[in-house]
Design a protein around this motif. Structure first.
Motif, PDB file in Angstrom:
ATOM      1  N   MET A   1       0.832  -1.177   0.000  1.00  0.00           N
ATOM      2  CA  MET A   1       0.000   0.000   0.000  1.00  0.00           C
ATOM      3  C   MET A   1       0.879   1.243   0.000  1.00  0.00           C
ATOM      4  SD  MET A   1      -3.240   0.220   2.559  1.00  0.00           S
ATOM      5  CE  MET A   1      -4.355  -1.121   2.346  1.00  0.00           C
ATOM      6  N   ASN A   2       0.575   2.178  -0.882  1.00  0.00           N
ATOM      7  CA  ASN A   2       1.338   3.427  -0.846  1.00  0.00           C
ATOM      8  C   ASN A   2       0.715   4.373   0.168  1.00  0.00           C
ATOM      9  OD1 ASN A   2      -0.834   4.770  -2.056  1.00  0.00           O
ATOM     10  ND2 ASN A   2      -0.068   4.435  -4.114  1.00  0.00           N
ATOM     11  N   ASP A   3       1.366   5.496   0.385  1.00  0.00           N
ATOM     12  CA  ASP A   3       0.900   6.412   1.433  1.00  0.00           C
ATOM     13  C   ASP A   3      -0.499   6.955   1.158  1.00  0.00           C
ATOM     14  OD1 ASP A   3       3.196   6.061   2.877  1.00  0.00           O
ATOM     15  OD2 ASP A   3       4.228   7.786   1.994  1.00  0.00           O
ATOM     16  N   GLY A   4      -0.809   7.204  -0.124  1.00  0.00           N
ATOM     17  CA  GLY A   4      -2.127   7.739  -0.469  1.00  0.00           C
ATOM     18  C   GLY A   4      -3.238   6.766  -0.167  1.00  0.00           C
ATOM     19  N   ALA A   6      -3.054   4.232   1.884  1.00  0.00           N
ATOM     20  CA  ALA A   6      -3.073   3.996   3.330  1.00  0.00           C
ATOM     21  C   ALA A   6      -3.870   5.105   4.019  1.00  0.00           C
ATOM     22  CB  ALA A   6      -1.655   3.926   3.883  1.00  0.00           C
ATOM     23  N   GLN A   7      -3.682   6.345   3.577  1.00  0.00           N
ATOM     24  CA  GLN A   7      -4.417   7.463   4.160  1.00  0.00           C
ATOM     25  C   GLN A   7      -5.902   7.336   3.842  1.00  0.00           C
ATOM     26  OE1 GLN A   7      -3.183   9.812   6.293  1.00  0.00           O
ATOM     27  NE2 GLN A   7      -5.320  10.355   6.561  1.00  0.00           N
ATOM     28  N   THR A   8      -6.222   6.926   2.626  1.00  0.00           N
ATOM     29  CA  THR A   8      -7.614   6.739   2.242  1.00  0.00           C
ATOM     30  C   THR A   8      -8.262   5.647   3.094  1.00  0.00           C
ATOM     31  OG1 THR A   8      -7.097   7.396  -0.024  1.00  0.00           O
ATOM     32  CG2 THR A   8      -9.149   6.185   0.311  1.00  0.00           C
ATOM     33  N   GLY A   9      -7.544   4.552   3.316  1.00  0.00           N
ATOM     34  CA  GLY A   9      -8.053   3.475   4.160  1.00  0.00           C
ATOM     35  C   GLY A   9      -8.259   3.922   5.590  1.00  0.00           C
ATOM     36  N   PHE A  10      -7.310   4.714   6.101  1.00  0.00           N
ATOM     37  CA  PHE A  10      -7.428   5.227   7.465  1.00  0.00           C
ATOM     38  C   PHE A  10      -8.628   6.158   7.572  1.00  0.00           C
ATOM     39  CE2 PHE A  10      -6.392   8.137  10.949  1.00  0.00           C
ATOM     40  CZ  PHE A  10      -6.171   7.219  11.963  1.00  0.00           C
ATOM     41  N   ASP A  11      -8.819   7.021   6.557  1.00  0.00           N
ATOM     42  CA  ASP A  11      -9.966   7.930   6.565  1.00  0.00           C
ATOM     43  C   ASP A  11     -11.284   7.158   6.549  1.00  0.00           C
ATOM     44  OD1 ASP A  11      -8.276  10.118   6.615  1.00  0.00           O
ATOM     45  OD2 ASP A  11      -8.384  10.468   4.448  1.00  0.00           O
ATOM     46  N   ALA A  12     -11.327   6.081   5.755  1.00  0.00           N
ATOM     47  CA  ALA A  12     -12.539   5.261   5.696  1.00  0.00           C
ATOM     48  C   ALA A  12     -12.807   4.616   7.055  1.00  0.00           C
ATOM     49  CB  ALA A  12     -12.393   4.196   4.612  1.00  0.00           C
ATOM     50  N   MET A  13     -11.744   4.176   7.708  1.00  0.00           N
ATOM     51  CA  MET A  13     -11.907   3.580   9.034  1.00  0.00           C
ATOM     52  C   MET A  13     -12.402   4.630  10.026  1.00  0.00           C
ATOM     53  SD  MET A  13      -9.147   1.716  11.547  1.00  0.00           S
ATOM     54  CE  MET A  13      -8.268   3.254  11.810  1.00  0.00           C
ATOM     55  N   LEU A  14     -11.850   5.835   9.970  1.00  0.00           N
ATOM     56  CA  LEU A  14     -12.285   6.893  10.895  1.00  0.00           C
ATOM     57  C   LEU A  14     -13.771   7.211  10.719  1.00  0.00           C
ATOM     58  CD1 LEU A  14      -9.484   9.609  11.129  1.00  0.00           C
ATOM     59  CD2 LEU A  14     -10.251   8.009  12.880  1.00  0.00           C
ATOM     60  N   ARG A  15     -14.264   7.157   9.474  1.00  0.00           N
ATOM     61  CA  ARG A  15     -15.682   7.447   9.227  1.00  0.00           C
ATOM     62  C   ARG A  15     -16.601   6.442   9.925  1.00  0.00           C
ATOM     63  NH1 ARG A  15     -13.571   9.079   4.262  1.00  0.00           N
ATOM     64  NH2 ARG A  15     -13.978   7.078   3.251  1.00  0.00           N
ATOM     65  N   LEU A  16     -16.068   5.267  10.263  1.00  0.00           N
ATOM     66  CA  LEU A  16     -16.865   4.312  11.041  1.00  0.00           C
ATOM     67  C   LEU A  16     -17.216   4.878  12.413  1.00  0.00           C
ATOM     68  CD1 LEU A  16     -15.032   0.895  10.529  1.00  0.00           C
ATOM     69  CD2 LEU A  16     -17.265   1.547   9.619  1.00  0.00           C
ATOM     70  N   PHE A  17     -16.290   5.639  12.966  1.00  0.00           N
ATOM     71  CA  PHE A  17     -16.465   6.157  14.326  1.00  0.00           C
ATOM     72  C   PHE A  17     -17.390   7.365  14.361  1.00  0.00           C
ATOM     73  CE2 PHE A  17     -12.428   3.853  14.485  1.00  0.00           C
ATOM     74  CZ  PHE A  17     -12.671   3.019  15.551  1.00  0.00           C
ATOM     75  N   ASP A  18     -17.284   8.232  13.348  1.00  0.00           N
ATOM     76  CA  ASP A  18     -18.123   9.439  13.294  1.00  0.00           C
ATOM     77  C   ASP A  18     -17.921  10.105  11.941  1.00  0.00           C
ATOM     78  OD1 ASP A  18     -19.149  12.242  13.905  1.00  0.00           O
ATOM     79  OD2 ASP A  18     -19.435  11.263  15.848  1.00  0.00           O
ATOM     80  N   ALA A  19     -18.983  10.755  11.445  1.00  0.00           N
ATOM     81  CA  ALA A  19     -18.883  11.473  10.167  1.00  0.00           C
ATOM     82  C   ALA A  19     -17.983  12.700  10.301  1.00  0.00           C
ATOM     83  CB  ALA A  19     -20.271  11.873   9.680  1.00  0.00           C
ATOM     84  N   ASP A  20     -17.981  13.315  11.490  1.00  0.00           N
ATOM     85  CA  ASP A  20     -17.115  14.463  11.763  1.00  0.00           C
ATOM     86  C   ASP A  20     -15.713  13.944  12.071  1.00  0.00           C
ATOM     87  OD1 ASP A  20     -16.020  16.934  12.508  1.00  0.00           O
ATOM     88  OD2 ASP A  20     -16.854  16.812  14.538  1.00  0.00           O
ATOM     89  N   ARG A  21     -14.733  14.375  11.291  1.00  0.00           N
ATOM     90  CA  ARG A  21     -13.364  13.851  11.428  1.00  0.00           C
ATOM     91  C   ARG A  21     -12.783  14.097  12.816  1.00  0.00           C
ATOM     92  NH1 ARG A  21      -9.280  11.793   8.386  1.00  0.00           N
ATOM     93  NH2 ARG A  21      -7.167  12.445   8.884  1.00  0.00           N
TER      94      ARG A  21
END
Length: 129
Positions: A1-4, A6-21
Motif C-alpha cells: 500500500m502506498n501512502d495515499g 493507506a491514508q484513504t483506508g485510514f480515513d474510511a476507518m475513521l468514518r466508522l467512528f463518526d462522520a465528523d473527522r
C-alpha cells in the motif's frame, strides 16, 4: 500500500467512528487507549503495537467492504483474537519460560539450604560417599 491509499483506508476507518473527522479522531484515540489497557492488563509486551495491529485489521476489513455497524465491539473482538495469537507466539512462550525458570531454584541450592538447616544431612553423607 502506498501512502495515499493507506491514508484513504485510514480515513474510511475513521468514518466508522463518526462522520465528523475531529469527533472520529477523539473516539479512535479513546478506543486505542482502551485496547492498550486491555493488552497491558493481560501482561502483553508491546501493548501499543498490539493495539495498532487491531486497527490495521479493522482498516483492512473496511477496505474489503465489510459492513461494520459497531466499530468498538468489532475491534474488541479483533483484540481477543490478537491476544490469543500473542499467547501462541514464540516470543510469549520464550518470555514465559524465562520467567518460570527465574522462579524455580536450582536443585543444588535446595539441597544446600536443607543441609544448612540440618535436614537431609544423612542424604548428603550418602551422596558424598
Amino acid at each position: 500500500m502506498n501512502d495515499g491509499s493507506a491514508q484513504t483506508g485510514f480515513d474510511a476507518m475513521l468514518r466508522l467512528f463518526d462522520a465528523d473527522r475531529d469527533a472520529a479522531a477523539v473516539k479512535y484515540e479513546a478506543l486505542r487507549s482502551r485496547l492498550v489497557a486491555f493488552f497491558e492488563w493481560r501482561g502483553c509486551a508491546g501493548a501499543e503495537d498490539l493495539a495498532d495491529i487491531c486497527f490495521d485489521r479493522l482498516q483492512m476489513k473496511v477496505a474489503f467492504g465489510e459492513d461494520i455497524q459497531n466499530p468498538n465491539a468489532y475491534t474488541s473482538t479483533i483484540a481477543q483474537f490478537v491476544y490469543r495469537e500473542y499467547l501462541r507466539s514464540p516470543e510469549y512462550r520464550s518470555d514465559s519460560l524465562d520467567d518460570e525458570n527465574e522462579k524455580i531454584p536450582e536443585p543444588e541450592a535446595i539441597v544446600a539450604k536443607k543441609s544448612e538447616d540440618g535436614d537431609l544431612v544423612c542424604l548428603d553423607d550418602c551422596l558424598n560417599e
